[in-house]
Structure formats: structure tokens, C-alpha cells
Motif scaffolding. Structure first.
Motif: not given
Length: 232
Positions: A48, A20, A8-9, A64
Motif C-alpha cells: 500500500v 500498516v 504493507t497492509l 491510505w
């Protein structure tokens, strides 16, 4: 695209970095391989996907790759577009280029630039510049660039300058956002880019726009998209 790590960003910062939170709860800093504004692709709390390098020289081993936006999956690793477009030309997916069976990458041309692709055959050459499009506005409108791009404008001018007998030039917009179904210049963001694009089209530079299917399992160009200089 395989063995991606999900998280999760938390935030993106300093252009090349993002924090992250992995599903385990661990927070890591990762490399962000996108120099643009990433508008609509970097909201805190979005899911992400990351790749990992085993290189011992990298300060941040994770990169990413993907994000699940509110309008669909997107790949923010802009260099991935080059490989997708090369694969599409190689497989014959892109119509109109069967006379150019040889494909090279990163070919020097212009004023110190490198063409993303150079297609060659008995009938001549095709210089191809690839741009990744991830800015998705209302009603599926993809826009490029998402920030002022003097470098992008230089590439347009160099495509125009190589035109000649037996030599074509293509500006290829690769939409790496599944919510995009048509592409235009982002004239409100970079009016000079928009105007230069219109000028080189008038001079004979061809423009193509294609969309990709994007998932953690695989990516590939999947459909031709409508292009217009200005949003419709």
C-alpha cells in the motif's frame, strides 16, 4: 500524487482505520478514506501507499491512498475520482461537452445534495455525479456499489429530477482499478440501486464509464470503458 510512503497492509478495521507496517518495520495506524466494503482491495500482506498530512489536528496523519491488488493497482481514496473527472472535462478529454466550458464543484441541488460537478455554457447545464469504482470481479468486470448504498440511489433520483429543457444529467463511473475494463451495477449486492439506475437511464440520465491509470507517481483518466446495467 507524490512523496507517497510505501508499506504493507496488516488489516483494515472500523471502516476508517487500517494498520500498516512501513518498510522500516514500524507499524502505524492510518486513516482509510473509503466507506465501502473495499472487496478485493484490502487483503492483508498487500503493498500500500500512504500520503501524510502536516495538520496538527489530525489524530492519524497518514492516509491510505493506493494498493497493489492481485489484479492491478487501485486507488482506494474515492474522493480522488472527482478531481480526475474534473481535470478530464477541463482538458477536453471527454468528448461531447465542448459547449459547457464553465465547471463548478460541490454545487447545491436536489434535496440537500451537492453535485460533484456542474458544467455550464450557452446551451445549458450538465449535472455530473461521480462514483469511484474499485470492485473488480472476474474478467475485468467493475461493479458499483460494493455495499448497499441508499445515498447512491438518492443521487440517481436527484439526477433524474433535474432533467429538463437545457439541462442534462450524467452518472459518471470512474474506475480507479487498473484491472477494470467494463462497468456495471452490482445488482447482487444492491438490487435497489441496480433497478433505480435502469429507471433513471430510461428517464434520460446519461451514464459514462472511464478507467484511470494508477501509479504512485501520478493518476489520470486514460480510457473510455464499456458500461451495461447488468454484467455481460
Amino acid at each position: 500524487m507524490s512523496d507517497l510512503i510505501e508499506g504493507t497492509l496488516i488489516k483494515r478495521y472500523k471502516r476508517f482505520l487500517a494498520d500498516v507496517e512501513l518498510d522500516s518495520g514500524k507499524v502505524i495506524t492510518v486513516h482509510c478514506p473509503n466507506t465501502g466494503a473495499m472487496t478485493g482491495c484490502a487483503e492483508p500482506g498487500w503493498r500500500v501507499w500512504l500520503s501524510r498530512s502536516d495538520s496538527k489536528t489530525r489524530k492519524y496523519p497518514h492516509t491510505w491512498e493506493l494498493v497493489e491488488t492481485g489484479a492491478g493497482m487501485a486507488c482506494i481514496h474515492s474522493v480522488r475520482a472527482n478531481a480526475l473527472v474534473k481535470e478530464a472535462f477541463t482538458s477536453g478529454l471527454i468528448p461531447g461537452f465542448t459547449d459547457y466550458p464553465e465547471i463548478r464543484t460541490e454545487v447545491k441541488y436536489g434535496n440537500g445534495s451537492r453535485a460533484d460537478l456542474l458544467l455550464e455554457g450557452d446551451t445549458g447545464k450538465v449535472y455530473v455525479e461521480v462514483k469511484s469504482v474499485t470492485l473488480c470481479s472476474a474478467r475485468g468486470q467493475g461493479l458499483f456499489p460494493d455495499a448497499v448504498s441508499d445515498r447512491g440511489r438518492k443521487h440517481l433520483q436527484e439526477l433524474r429530477d433535474v432533467l429538463g429543457p437545457g439541462t442534462r444529467a450524467v452518472m459518471f463511473f470512474c474506475a480507479l482499478h487498473e484491472g477494470i475494463d467494463h462497468v456495471s451495477a452490482a445488482g447482487e449486492i444492491d438490487p435497489r440501486y441496480r433497478d433505480t439506475l435502469a429507471e433513471v437511464i430510461d428517464a434520460g440520465v446519461e451514464v459514462m464509464a472511464w478507467g484511470a491509470s494508477v501509479s504512485p507517481q501520478q493518476m489520470a483518466l486514460s480510457r473510455s470503458l464499456t458500461f451495461s446495467v447488468d454484467p455481460q
